[in-house]
Scaffold this motif. Structure first.
Motif, short mmCIF file in Angstrom:
data_model
loop_
_atom_site.label_atom_id
_atom_site.label_comp_id
_atom_site.label_asym_id
_atom_site.label_seq_id
_atom_site.Cartn_x
_atom_site.Cartn_y
_atom_site.Cartn_z
N ALA A 62 0.83 -1.21 0.00
CA ALA A 62 0.00 0.00 0.00
C ALA A 62 0.87 1.26 0.00
CB ALA A 62 -0.93 -0.01 1.21
N ALA A 63 1.96 1.23 0.78
CA ALA A 63 2.85 2.38 0.82
C ALA A 63 3.54 2.60 -0.53
CB ALA A 63 3.90 2.18 1.92
N LEU A 64 3.92 1.50 -1.21
CA LEU A 64 4.54 1.63 -2.54
C LEU A 64 3.56 2.20 -3.55
CD1 LEU A 64 6.61 -1.67 -2.76
CD2 LEU A 64 7.51 0.64 -2.63
N GLU A 65 2.32 1.73 -3.49
CA GLU A 65 1.31 2.24 -4.41
C GLU A 65 1.08 3.74 -4.19
OE1 GLU A 65 -1.93 -0.30 -3.51
OE2 GLU A 65 -1.31 -1.88 -4.90
N GLU A 66 1.06 4.15 -2.91
CA GLU A 66 0.88 5.56 -2.62
C GLU A 66 2.06 6.37 -3.13
OE1 GLU A 66 -0.68 9.06 -1.52
OE2 GLU A 66 -1.70 7.10 -1.51
N GLU A 67 3.26 5.81 -3.01
CA GLU A 67 4.46 6.49 -3.52
C GLU A 67 4.39 6.64 -5.04
OE1 GLU A 67 8.20 8.38 -2.97
OE2 GLU A 67 6.58 7.82 -1.59
N VAL A 68 3.93 5.60 -5.72
CA VAL A 68 3.79 5.67 -7.17
C VAL A 68 2.82 6.77 -7.56
CG1 VAL A 68 2.96 4.44 -9.20
CG2 VAL A 68 4.44 3.27 -7.57
#
Length: 244
Positions: A62-68
């Motif tokens: 979820a954190a990676l998706e938000e970063e993207v």
């Protein structure tokens, strides 16, 4: 320590790795760290593969998706102050997850091993003294009760891990760095910073346990001295080993 662990794991860029390799060749303590990491990596090879718990993996994803999403919005937003339009940064989310999983599996045990031997050497690429070099604490503040032994000091794996990785705990007199150095020298130890330190009692007598490198991979010296240990007075009570 992080730099040595990354060097051992092979994740540094070539220029940095070459620079670290030169320093390692000139530093016997750094080579000792790498040898310990080699031994730990071999031991970990016999364990089941490490996996990330599902709930932790979900939070990371979820954190990676938000970063993207954040990078995408930044890349497509109007550039009010830039003289020329900036190219969008392309992020491959699937590859990022694969890379993260590979590094977790390959590097987790190595980083843990680096933490376990962090007291052996302070490794710096700078040119001057390391302001973050580990120093003996000014006194005992952990509040942990002394470990009690009879006859000689023999640690269980849990006790050894706690003494090695926990806050160093010194008897009042040996909290003085100069006295500690004198105590170590009186016992034939070169150096001033034990890997671990723990207050103990031996046969009911207050004592100081010092965990030292034995010079052999995976083997440590457990030196126990009286609280009056100091320059010219080794006050040796027990001298045993752990591991090996």
């Amino acid at each position: 320590m992080d730099l040595l662990a990354d060097f051992h794991a092979g994740v540094l860029d070539q220029e940095t790795a070459d620079r670290v390799r030169v320093q390692v060749e000139e530093d016997p303590e750094a080579r000792e760290i790498l040898a310990a990491l080699d031994a730990t990596t071999a031991d970990l090879g016999d364990l089941p593969p490490l996996t990330i718990p599902d709930d932790v993996s979900a939070r990371i994803d979820a954190a990676l998706e938000e970063e993207v999403r954040a990078w995408s919005q930044q890349a497509t937003a109007p550039q009010r102050s830039a003289p020329e339009p900036q190219p969008a940064r392309v992020v491959d989310f699937a590859e990022a997850k694969r890379r993260r999983r590979r590094r977790f599996t390959a590097g987790a045990g190595v980083l843990a091993a680096a933490a376990a031997v962090a007291g052996i050497v302070v490794f710096s690429t700078g040119g001057g003294p390391d302001e973050n070099a580990a120093q003996p604490p000014s006194g005992t503040s952990s509040g942990r009760p002394p470990l009690a032994f009879q006859g000689e000091v023999s640690l269980s794996p849990a006790q050894f891990s706690e003494a090695l990785n926990g806050e160093k705990q010194y008897a009042a007199a040996l909290a003085d760095p100069a006295r500690l150095v004198g105590c170590l020298q009186a016992n034939g130890v070169q150096g001033s910073n034990p890997l671990g330190a723990r207050e103990v009692t031996l046969d009911g007598r207050p004592a100081q346990l010092l965990i030292l490198s034995s010079g052999e991979i995976g083997r440590f010296r457990l030196l126990t001295v009286g609280t009056d240990c100091g320059p010219g007075n080794p006050a040796t009570l027990s001298d045993t080993a752990f591991g090996g």
